[in-house]
Design a protein around this motif. Sequence first.
Motif, PDB file in Angstrom:
ATOM      1  N   ILE A 160       0.850  -1.189   0.000  1.00 13.40           N
ATOM      2  CA  ILE A 160       0.000   0.000   0.000  1.00 13.40           C
ATOM      3  C   ILE A 160       0.884   1.237   0.000  1.00 13.40           C
ATOM      4  O   ILE A 160       1.749   1.393   0.866  1.00 13.40           O
ATOM      5  CB  ILE A 160      -0.926   0.016   1.233  1.00 13.40           C
ATOM      6  CG1 ILE A 160      -1.804  -1.227   1.242  1.00 13.40           C
ATOM      7  CG2 ILE A 160      -1.774   1.278   1.243  1.00 13.40           C
ATOM      8  CD1 ILE A 160      -2.610  -1.384   2.503  1.00 13.40           C
ATOM      9  N   HIS A 161       0.648   2.110  -0.963  1.00 12.84           N
ATOM     10  CA  HIS A 161       1.379   3.371  -1.068  1.00 12.84           C
ATOM     11  C   HIS A 161       0.424   4.496  -0.678  1.00 12.84           C
ATOM     12  O   HIS A 161      -0.670   4.597  -1.246  1.00 12.84           O
ATOM     13  CB  HIS A 161       1.868   3.598  -2.499  1.00 12.84           C
ATOM     14  CG  HIS A 161       2.744   2.501  -3.009  1.00 12.84           C
ATOM     15  ND1 HIS A 161       4.098   2.469  -2.759  1.00 12.84           N
ATOM     16  CD2 HIS A 161       2.463   1.386  -3.726  1.00 12.84           C
ATOM     17  CE1 HIS A 161       4.616   1.389  -3.321  1.00 12.84           C
ATOM     18  NE2 HIS A 161       3.637   0.711  -3.903  1.00 12.84           N
ATOM     19  N   LEU A 162       0.836   5.322   0.269  1.00 14.96           N
ATOM     20  CA  LEU A 162       0.072   6.493   0.686  1.00 14.96           C
ATOM     21  C   LEU A 162       0.863   7.726   0.257  1.00 14.96           C
ATOM     22  O   LEU A 162       2.005   7.916   0.682  1.00 14.96           O
ATOM     23  CB  LEU A 162      -0.141   6.482   2.196  1.00 14.96           C
ATOM     24  CG  LEU A 162      -1.004   5.315   2.674  1.00 14.96           C
ATOM     25  CD1 LEU A 162      -0.503   4.782   3.986  1.00 14.96           C
ATOM     26  CD2 LEU A 162      -2.439   5.744   2.764  1.00 14.96           C
ATOM     27  N   ILE A 163       0.251   8.565  -0.587  1.00 22.21           N
ATOM     28  CA  ILE A 163       0.947   9.684  -1.202  1.00 22.21           C
ATOM     29  C   ILE A 163       0.179  10.970  -0.921  1.00 22.21           C
ATOM     30  O   ILE A 163      -1.019  11.057  -1.238  1.00 22.21           O
ATOM     31  CB  ILE A 163       1.047   9.476  -2.731  1.00 22.21           C
ATOM     32  CG1 ILE A 163       1.657   8.113  -3.033  1.00 22.21           C
ATOM     33  CG2 ILE A 163       1.812  10.619  -3.388  1.00 22.21           C
ATOM     34  CD1 ILE A 163       1.353   7.593  -4.422  1.00 22.21           C
ATOM     35  N   ARG A 213       6.767  13.207   7.513  1.00 20.69           N
ATOM     36  CA  ARG A 213       8.127  13.633   7.142  1.00 20.69           C
ATOM     37  C   ARG A 213       8.319  13.673   5.637  1.00 20.69           C
ATOM     38  O   ARG A 213       8.884  14.598   5.085  1.00 20.69           O
ATOM     39  CB  ARG A 213       9.164  12.661   7.721  1.00 20.69           C
ATOM     40  CG  ARG A 213       9.841  13.085   8.955  1.00 20.69           C
ATOM     41  CD  ARG A 213      11.024  12.191   9.333  1.00 20.69           C
ATOM     42  NE  ARG A 213      10.926  10.779   9.006  1.00 20.69           N
ATOM     43  CZ  ARG A 213      10.330   9.851   9.762  1.00 20.69           C
ATOM     44  NH1 ARG A 213       9.750  10.181  10.888  1.00 20.69           N
ATOM     45  NH2 ARG A 213      10.310   8.593   9.391  1.00 20.69           N
ATOM     46  N   ASN A 214       7.873  12.624   4.961  1.00 18.48           N
ATOM     47  CA  ASN A 214       8.191  12.435   3.547  1.00 18.48           C
ATOM     48  C   ASN A 214       7.046  12.707   2.580  1.00 18.48           C
ATOM     49  O   ASN A 214       7.250  12.660   1.377  1.00 18.48           O
ATOM     50  CB  ASN A 214       8.665  10.992   3.325  1.00 18.48           C
ATOM     51  CG  ASN A 214       9.820  10.638   4.208  1.00 18.48           C
ATOM     52  OD1 ASN A 214      10.745  11.419   4.366  1.00 18.48           O
ATOM     53  ND2 ASN A 214       9.764   9.462   4.823  1.00 18.48           N
ATOM     54  N   GLN A 215       5.846  12.887   3.122  1.00 19.51           N
ATOM     55  CA  GLN A 215       4.638  13.038   2.306  1.00 19.51           C
ATOM     56  C   GLN A 215       4.371  11.780   1.478  1.00 19.51           C
ATOM     57  O   GLN A 215       3.728  11.814   0.430  1.00 19.51           O
ATOM     58  CB  GLN A 215       4.717  14.273   1.399  1.00 19.51           C
ATOM     59  CG  GLN A 215       4.859  15.568   2.179  1.00 19.51           C
ATOM     60  CD  GLN A 215       3.630  15.849   3.034  1.00 19.51           C
ATOM     61  OE1 GLN A 215       2.606  16.229   2.514  1.00 19.51           O
ATOM     62  NE2 GLN A 215       3.727  15.645   4.336  1.00 19.51           N
ATOM     63  N   TYR A 216       4.921  10.660   1.950  1.00 17.17           N
ATOM     64  CA  TYR A 216       4.769   9.372   1.279  1.00 17.17           C
ATOM     65  C   TYR A 216       5.140   8.280   2.278  1.00 17.17           C
ATOM     66  O   TYR A 216       6.049   8.452   3.087  1.00 17.17           O
ATOM     67  CB  TYR A 216       5.723   9.285   0.082  1.00 17.17           C
ATOM     68  CG  TYR A 216       5.780   7.929  -0.564  1.00 17.17           C
ATOM     69  CD1 TYR A 216       4.841   7.564  -1.510  1.00 17.17           C
ATOM     70  CD2 TYR A 216       6.766   7.006  -0.210  1.00 17.17           C
ATOM     71  CE1 TYR A 216       4.883   6.303  -2.097  1.00 17.17           C
ATOM     72  CE2 TYR A 216       6.811   5.754  -0.790  1.00 17.17           C
ATOM     73  CZ  TYR A 216       5.861   5.409  -1.734  1.00 17.17           C
ATOM     74  OH  TYR A 216       5.899   4.166  -2.299  1.00 17.17           O
ATOM     75  N   THR A 217       4.450   7.161   2.228  1.00 10.51           N
ATOM     76  CA  THR A 217       4.837   5.999   3.014  1.00 10.51           C
ATOM     77  C   THR A 217       4.261   4.744   2.373  1.00 10.51           C
ATOM     78  O   THR A 217       3.372   4.824   1.524  1.00 10.51           O
ATOM     79  CB  THR A 217       4.408   6.125   4.495  1.00 10.51           C
ATOM     80  OG1 THR A 217       5.099   5.159   5.267  1.00 10.51           O
ATOM     81  CG2 THR A 217       2.912   5.964   4.661  1.00 10.51           C
ATOM     82  N   THR A 218       4.788   3.608   2.770  1.00 15.83           N
ATOM     83  CA  THR A 218       4.370   2.329   2.204  1.00 15.83           C
ATOM     84  C   THR A 218       4.160   1.318   3.320  1.00 15.83           C
ATOM     85  O   THR A 218       4.940   1.267   4.263  1.00 15.83           O
ATOM     86  CB  THR A 218       5.445   1.783   1.243  1.00 15.83           C
ATOM     87  OG1 THR A 218       5.697   2.752   0.228  1.00 15.83           O
ATOM     88  CG2 THR A 218       4.990   0.502   0.587  1.00 15.83           C
ATOM     89  N   PRO A 221      -3.332  16.735   4.640  1.00 17.42           N
ATOM     90  CA  PRO A 221      -3.271  16.630   3.175  1.00 17.42           C
ATOM     91  C   PRO A 221      -4.314  15.669   2.620  1.00 17.42           C
ATOM     92  O   PRO A 221      -4.820  14.799   3.316  1.00 17.42           O
ATOM     93  CB  PRO A 221      -1.869  16.059   2.937  1.00 17.42           C
ATOM     94  CG  PRO A 221      -1.618  15.241   4.160  1.00 17.42           C
ATOM     95  CD  PRO A 221      -2.275  15.992   5.288  1.00 17.42           C
ATOM     96  N   ARG A 222      -4.625  15.860   1.377  1.00 17.81           N
ATOM     97  CA  ARG A 222      -5.430  14.883   0.649  1.00 17.81           C
ATOM     98  C   ARG A 222      -4.464  13.746   0.300  1.00 17.81           C
ATOM     99  O   ARG A 222      -3.342  13.991  -0.119  1.00 17.81           O
ATOM    100  CB  ARG A 222      -5.995  15.527  -0.601  1.00 17.81           C
ATOM    101  CG  ARG A 222      -6.975  14.694  -1.336  1.00 17.81           C
ATOM    102  CD  ARG A 222      -7.830  15.602  -2.222  1.00 17.81           C
ATOM    103  NE  ARG A 222      -8.666  14.841  -3.108  1.00 17.81           N
ATOM    104  CZ  ARG A 222      -9.786  14.238  -2.745  1.00 17.81           C
ATOM    105  NH1 ARG A 222     -10.199  14.310  -1.510  1.00 17.81           N
ATOM    106  NH2 ARG A 222     -10.496  13.554  -3.621  1.00 17.81           N
ATOM    107  N   VAL A 223      -4.908  12.501   0.496  1.00 21.74           N
ATOM    108  CA  VAL A 223      -4.031  11.351   0.341  1.00 21.74           C
ATOM    109  C   VAL A 223      -4.538  10.462  -0.789  1.00 21.74           C
ATOM    110  O   VAL A 223      -5.719  10.135  -0.852  1.00 21.74           O
ATOM    111  CB  VAL A 223      -3.961  10.528   1.656  1.00 21.74           C
ATOM    112  CG1 VAL A 223      -3.074   9.311   1.486  1.00 21.74           C
ATOM    113  CG2 VAL A 223      -3.473  11.401   2.798  1.00 21.74           C
ATOM    114  N   ARG A 224      -3.617  10.093  -1.657  1.00 21.40           N
ATOM    115  CA  ARG A 224      -3.906   9.086  -2.686  1.00 21.40           C
ATOM    116  C   ARG A 224      -3.394   7.768  -2.140  1.00 21.40           C
ATOM    117  O   ARG A 224      -2.251   7.673  -1.689  1.00 21.40           O
ATOM    118  CB  ARG A 224      -3.191   9.431  -3.985  1.00 21.40           C
ATOM    119  CG  ARG A 224      -3.435   8.428  -5.086  1.00 21.40           C
ATOM    120  CD  ARG A 224      -2.700   8.837  -6.334  1.00 21.40           C
ATOM    121  NE  ARG A 224      -3.029   7.936  -7.426  1.00 21.40           N
ATOM    122  CZ  ARG A 224      -2.297   7.815  -8.507  1.00 21.40           C
ATOM    123  NH1 ARG A 224      -1.211   8.563  -8.667  1.00 21.40           N
ATOM    124  NH2 ARG A 224      -2.647   6.983  -9.448  1.00 21.40           N
TER     125      ARG A 224
END
Length: 104
Positions: free
Chosen positions: A15-18, A78-83, A27-30
């Motif tokens: 799962i990628h959260l962007i 921190r990264n505006q992204y996680t998996t 933030p809005r998350v994809r």
Amino acid sequence: MLDRQLEFMELTFRIHLIAMSGPRRIPRVRILWVATTSIPAVYEGMGSWSKCVSWMKRLPHIEVSRNEWIQVREAFERNQYTTLHGVRASLHDLESLGLQRVDS
């Protein structure tokens, strides 16, 4: 018959959260669910962080502890992204959450 069996068979996903837009705090998350098995499947959704977490927590076989959720959230901030790796779900589970299949 095979398609019906595939719909309910559990697959393993990454799962990628962007972060997409909005204030850094909210933030809005994809969210992208990418199958890591031999059966290709990619699902997508969009919402707030809490909405994405709510989707994941509704799955019957998700095993993420409270501490892991905290670590995932901190990495995202921190990264505006996680998996997240190794999340199990069926295609039916993902579709019942309202996620859209985007690979076909």
